[in-house]
Design an enzyme around this catalytic site. Structure first.
Site, PDB file in Angstrom:
ATOM      1  N   CYS A 167      51.273  48.097  37.350  1.00  0.00           N
ATOM      2  CA  CYS A 167      51.571  47.324  38.516  1.00  0.00           C
ATOM      3  C   CYS A 167      52.580  48.353  39.432  1.00  0.00           C
ATOM      4  CB  CYS A 167      52.082  46.014  38.579  1.00  0.00           C
ATOM      5  SG  CYS A 167      52.962  45.518  39.913  1.00  0.00           S
TER       6      CYS A 167
HETATM    7  N1  LIG Z   1      49.282  39.961  39.145  1.00  0.00           N
HETATM    8  C1  LIG Z   1      49.658  40.773  39.934  1.00  0.00           C
HETATM    9  O1  LIG Z   1      50.993  41.079  40.175  1.00  0.00           O
HETATM   10  C2  LIG Z   1      48.579  41.317  40.754  1.00  0.00           C
HETATM   11  C3  LIG Z   1      47.487  41.689  40.735  1.00  0.00           C
HETATM   12  N2  LIG Z   1      46.605  42.236  41.320  1.00  0.00           N
HETATM   13  C4  LIG Z   1      45.232  42.294  40.788  1.00  0.00           C
HETATM   14  O2  LIG Z   1      44.316  43.187  41.606  1.00  0.00           O
HETATM   15  C5  LIG Z   1      43.235  42.527  42.109  1.00  0.00           C
HETATM   16  C6  LIG Z   1      42.844  42.423  43.337  1.00  0.00           C
HETATM   17  O3  LIG Z   1      43.597  41.378  43.988  1.00  0.00           O
HETATM   18  P1  LIG Z   1      43.350  40.928  45.487  1.00  0.00           P
HETATM   19  O4  LIG Z   1      43.758  42.018  46.491  1.00  0.00           O
HETATM   20  O5  LIG Z   1      44.292  39.725  45.836  1.00  0.00           O
HETATM   21  O6  LIG Z   1      41.939  40.600  45.378  1.00  0.00           O
HETATM   22  P2  LIG Z   1      40.945  40.949  46.546  1.00  0.00           P
HETATM   23  O7  LIG Z   1      40.624  42.337  46.955  1.00  0.00           O
HETATM   24  O8  LIG Z   1      39.774  40.304  46.294  1.00  0.00           O
HETATM   25  O9  LIG Z   1      41.378  40.196  47.884  1.00  0.00           O
HETATM   26  C7  LIG Z   1      41.173  38.701  48.228  1.00  0.00           C
HETATM   27  C8  LIG Z   1      41.202  38.358  49.464  1.00  0.00           C
HETATM   28  O10 LIG Z   1      42.473  37.954  49.671  1.00  0.00           O
HETATM   29  C9  LIG Z   1      43.223  38.905  51.009  1.00  0.00           C
HETATM   30  N3  LIG Z   1      44.321  39.253  50.560  1.00  0.00           N
HETATM   31  C10 LIG Z   1      44.901  39.941  49.432  1.00  0.00           C
HETATM   32  N4  LIG Z   1      46.297  40.153  49.225  1.00  0.00           N
HETATM   33  C11 LIG Z   1      46.499  39.324  50.418  1.00  0.00           C
HETATM   34  C12 LIG Z   1      47.913  39.187  50.952  1.00  0.00           C
HETATM   35  N5  LIG Z   1      48.979  39.591  50.157  1.00  0.00           N
HETATM   36  N6  LIG Z   1      48.028  38.356  51.823  1.00  0.00           N
HETATM   37  C13 LIG Z   1      47.042  37.968  52.574  1.00  0.00           C
HETATM   38  N7  LIG Z   1      45.773  38.024  52.203  1.00  0.00           N
HETATM   39  C14 LIG Z   1      45.365  38.784  50.872  1.00  0.00           C
HETATM   40  C15 LIG Z   1      42.184  40.092  50.859  1.00  0.00           C
HETATM   41  O11 LIG Z   1      42.117  40.583  52.054  1.00  0.00           O
HETATM   42  P3  LIG Z   1      42.588  41.908  52.571  1.00  0.00           P
HETATM   43  O12 LIG Z   1      42.410  42.926  51.513  1.00  0.00           O
HETATM   44  O13 LIG Z   1      42.115  42.289  53.786  1.00  0.00           O
HETATM   45  O14 LIG Z   1      44.216  41.631  52.728  1.00  0.00           O
HETATM   46  C16 LIG Z   1      40.752  39.498  50.547  1.00  0.00           C
HETATM   47  O15 LIG Z   1      40.423  38.901  51.579  1.00  0.00           O
HETATM   48  C17 LIG Z   1      42.947  41.235  40.992  1.00  0.00           C
HETATM   49  O16 LIG Z   1      42.313  41.400  40.010  1.00  0.00           O
HETATM   50  C18 LIG Z   1      44.486  40.978  41.183  1.00  0.00           C
HETATM   51  O17 LIG Z   1      44.603  39.909  39.722  1.00  0.00           O
HETATM   52  C19 LIG Z   1      46.956  43.050  42.206  1.00  0.00           C
HETATM   53  C20 LIG Z   1      48.056  42.959  42.904  1.00  0.00           C
HETATM   54  C21 LIG Z   1      49.285  42.093  41.921  1.00  0.00           C
HETATM   55  N1  LIG Z   2      50.429  44.528  40.581  1.00  0.00           N
HETATM   56  C1  LIG Z   2      49.349  44.911  40.006  1.00  0.00           C
HETATM   57  N2  LIG Z   2      49.199  44.107  38.989  1.00  0.00           N
HETATM   58  C2  LIG Z   2      47.972  44.281  38.189  1.00  0.00           C
HETATM   59  C3  LIG Z   2      47.101  45.113  38.591  1.00  0.00           C
HETATM   60  N3  LIG Z   2      46.045  45.180  37.774  1.00  0.00           N
HETATM   61  C4  LIG Z   2      46.308  44.097  37.053  1.00  0.00           C
HETATM   62  N4  LIG Z   2      47.501  43.484  37.408  1.00  0.00           N
HETATM   63  C5  LIG Z   2      48.304  42.585  36.487  1.00  0.00           C
HETATM   64  O1  LIG Z   2      49.006  42.953  35.308  1.00  0.00           O
HETATM   65  C6  LIG Z   2      48.549  42.297  34.087  1.00  0.00           C
HETATM   66  C7  LIG Z   2      48.622  43.083  32.847  1.00  0.00           C
HETATM   67  O2  LIG Z   2      50.019  43.363  32.538  1.00  0.00           O
HETATM   68  P1  LIG Z   2      50.505  44.192  31.175  1.00  0.00           P
HETATM   69  O3  LIG Z   2      51.892  44.402  31.616  1.00  0.00           O
HETATM   70  O4  LIG Z   2      50.146  43.398  30.130  1.00  0.00           O
HETATM   71  O5  LIG Z   2      49.721  45.647  31.214  1.00  0.00           O
HETATM   72  C8  LIG Z   2      47.132  41.840  34.493  1.00  0.00           C
HETATM   73  O6  LIG Z   2      46.925  40.694  33.876  1.00  0.00           O
HETATM   74  C9  LIG Z   2      47.458  41.535  36.122  1.00  0.00           C
HETATM   75  O7  LIG Z   2      48.147  40.304  36.339  1.00  0.00           O
HETATM   76  C10 LIG Z   2      47.347  45.837  39.800  1.00  0.00           C
HETATM   77  O8  LIG Z   2      46.477  46.725  40.207  1.00  0.00           O
HETATM   78  N5  LIG Z   2      48.447  45.726  40.409  1.00  0.00           N
END
Ligand SMILES: NC(=O)C1=CN([C@@H]2O[C@H](COP(=O)(O)OP(=O)(O)OC[C@H]3O[C@@H](n4cnc5c(N)ncnc54)[C@H](OP(=O)(O)O)[C@@H]3O)[C@@H](O)[C@H]2O)C=CC1
Ligand SMILES: Nc1nc2c(ncn2[C@@H]2O[C@H](COP(=O)(O)O)[C@@H](O)[C@H]2O)c(=O)[nH]1
Length: 327
Positions: free
Chosen positions: A175
């Site tokens: 992340c």
């Molecule tokens: N657990 C964590 O800390 C994190 C996990 N991830 C992982 O990365 C993958 C992608 O995630 P995600 O970008 O949500 O999925 P998507 O790319 O499928 O986005 C989903 C929708 O939400 C919108 N969106 C995403 N982030 C935001 C935001 N911060 N504010 C408003 N709208 C938003 C996007 O539009 P647009 O792209 O135009 O904004 C899109 O329409 C997932 O698998 C997720 O679990 C990602 C970051 C953090």
């Molecule tokens: N900020 C982001 N978080 C992400 C992304 N892809 C996955 N994830 C999150 O990390 C955990 C796994 O964590 P780990 O410490 O066990 O390796 C996963 O389940 C998601 O919630 C990303 O691209 N950006």
């Protein structure tokens, strides 16, 4: 928030043992009416799980969540899993086409046992709308919604109909959300879990930041019903990531779901790619996790997983490694 801490700052305090062997300790957990061997689920990421791993996990009674990054394969996947009497546990996003996917599942009477809404910032109207839509059209599917990092978010998603919430914004190994946006629970994920779990009336899944098997017990202590793990599962022979060899040593590729490698473009990148050391067979890690958790339960003075929930703990900042490496 005061008194923040993370996994490495905590040690659980032992209570008198009531079992004669660690093998008498039961690590199983029930979620959504199904009982699983461990309170652990590999992350729903493309370098962590594929259809073969999903089948192996389901066959051996471990929980799994298939990722959502090959959306066109999901219908066949659900049919295949259910035809062999395994649970179907899939992920969805929140874009318009995902609503049509739910419509198709309903029309074909294909009901996944578990649906995870997998979104970076889960405390949003988009996620609330999707929870409500799934609950309206597939009411018997168990809906896991996330990710979130506050009690308010947990309450709102539960109120919208989520059956469980997933906690963890930015603690993951690949992340970069915390550095790119300045937000998240990275560095205080365990305290955030406690904060969220206190507000929850349904199960909470702790997601990200697990670096050792002891962190699983710590998550249970601070309110998790289950933990989601990426990096510790990335290095196996079966792991879908590419295998490389450097100076005779094998490594496996592990990349974030919001990385450029996953997205195929450099837009809103919040994840990176790394390589983790090769760890051999997945089943050996699962067995070791089970044995270590059985041992945790025995130290907690019980023979069931939830005995861990009752133990005392101390906060000793950055204490557990003392400069040592675990593996
Ligand atoms: N657990 C964590 O800390 C994190 C996990 N991830 C992982 O990365 C993958 C992608 O995630 P995600 O970008 O949500 O999925 P998507 O790319 O499928 O986005 C989903 C929708 O939400 C919108 N969106 C995403 N982030 C935001 C935001 N911060 N504010 C408003 N709208 C938003 C996007 O539009 P647009 O792209 O135009 O904004 C899109 O329409 C997932 O698998 C997720 O679990 C990602 C970051 C953090
Ligand atoms: N900020 C982001 N978080 C992400 C992304 N892809 C996955 N994830 C999150 O990390 C955990 C796994 O964590 P780990 O410490 O066990 O390796 C996963 O389940 C998601 O919630 C990303 O691209 N950006």
């Amino acid at each position: 928030m005061e008194n923040v801490f993370d996994y490495e700052d905590i040690q659980l305090i032992p209570a008198k043992c009531i079992v004669e062997s660690r093998s008498a300790c039961d690590t199983s957990v029930t979620l959504g009416g199904h009982t699983f061997r461990l309170p652990v689920v590999p992350a729903n990421m493309q370098t962590i799980i594929d259809e073969n791993i999903a089948k192996t996990l389901a066959k051996d009674n471990y929980f799994y969540i298939m990722h959502r990054f090959e959306p066109e394969t999901r219908i066949a996947f659900i049919k295949d899993m259910q035809a062999t009497n395994y649970i179907a546990s899939i992920s969805v996003g929140v874009k318009e086409e995902e609503y049509r996917f739910i419509d198709t599942l309903k029309a074909e009477e294909l009901i996944p046992e578990f649906i995870t809404i997998d979104i970076a910032h889960g405390h949003s109207n988009q996620v609330i709308r999707m929870i409500q839509y799934i609950k309206e059209h597939l009411p018997t599917s168990f809906v896991i919604a996330g990710n979130v990092g506050t009690p308010e978010a947990v309450r709102e998603l539960e109120h919208a109909g989520a059956d469980a919430t997933k906690v963890g914004i930015g603690p993951g190994k690949v992340c970069i959300t915390k550095v790119k946006t300045g937000f998240g629970t990275g560095g205080w994920q365990l305290a955030a879990l406690r904060w969220c779990a206190k507000a929850a009336s349904k199960p909470v899944i702790a997601d990200g930041g697990i670096r050792t098997h002891g962190d699983i017990a710590k998550s249970i202590r601070f309110g998790a019903s289950m933990v989601m793990i990426g990096s510790l599962f990335a290095g196996h022979a079966e792991s879908p990531g590419e295998t490389i060899e450097v100076d005779g040593k094998r490594y496996k590729e592990y990349f974030g779901s919001a990385s450029e490698f996953q997205k195929g473009e450099k837009k809103n990148v919040e994840g990176k790619k790394m390589h983790v050391e090769y760890r051999g067979a997945l089943k050996d890690t699962l067995t070791e996790m089970e044995q270590d958790l059985q041992s945790s339960i025995s130290y907690a003075g019980g023979d069931q997983l939830l005995a861990i929930r009752n133990v005392d703990y101390v906060v000793v900042k950055n204490s557990i490694f003392n400069g040592d490496k675990v593996y």
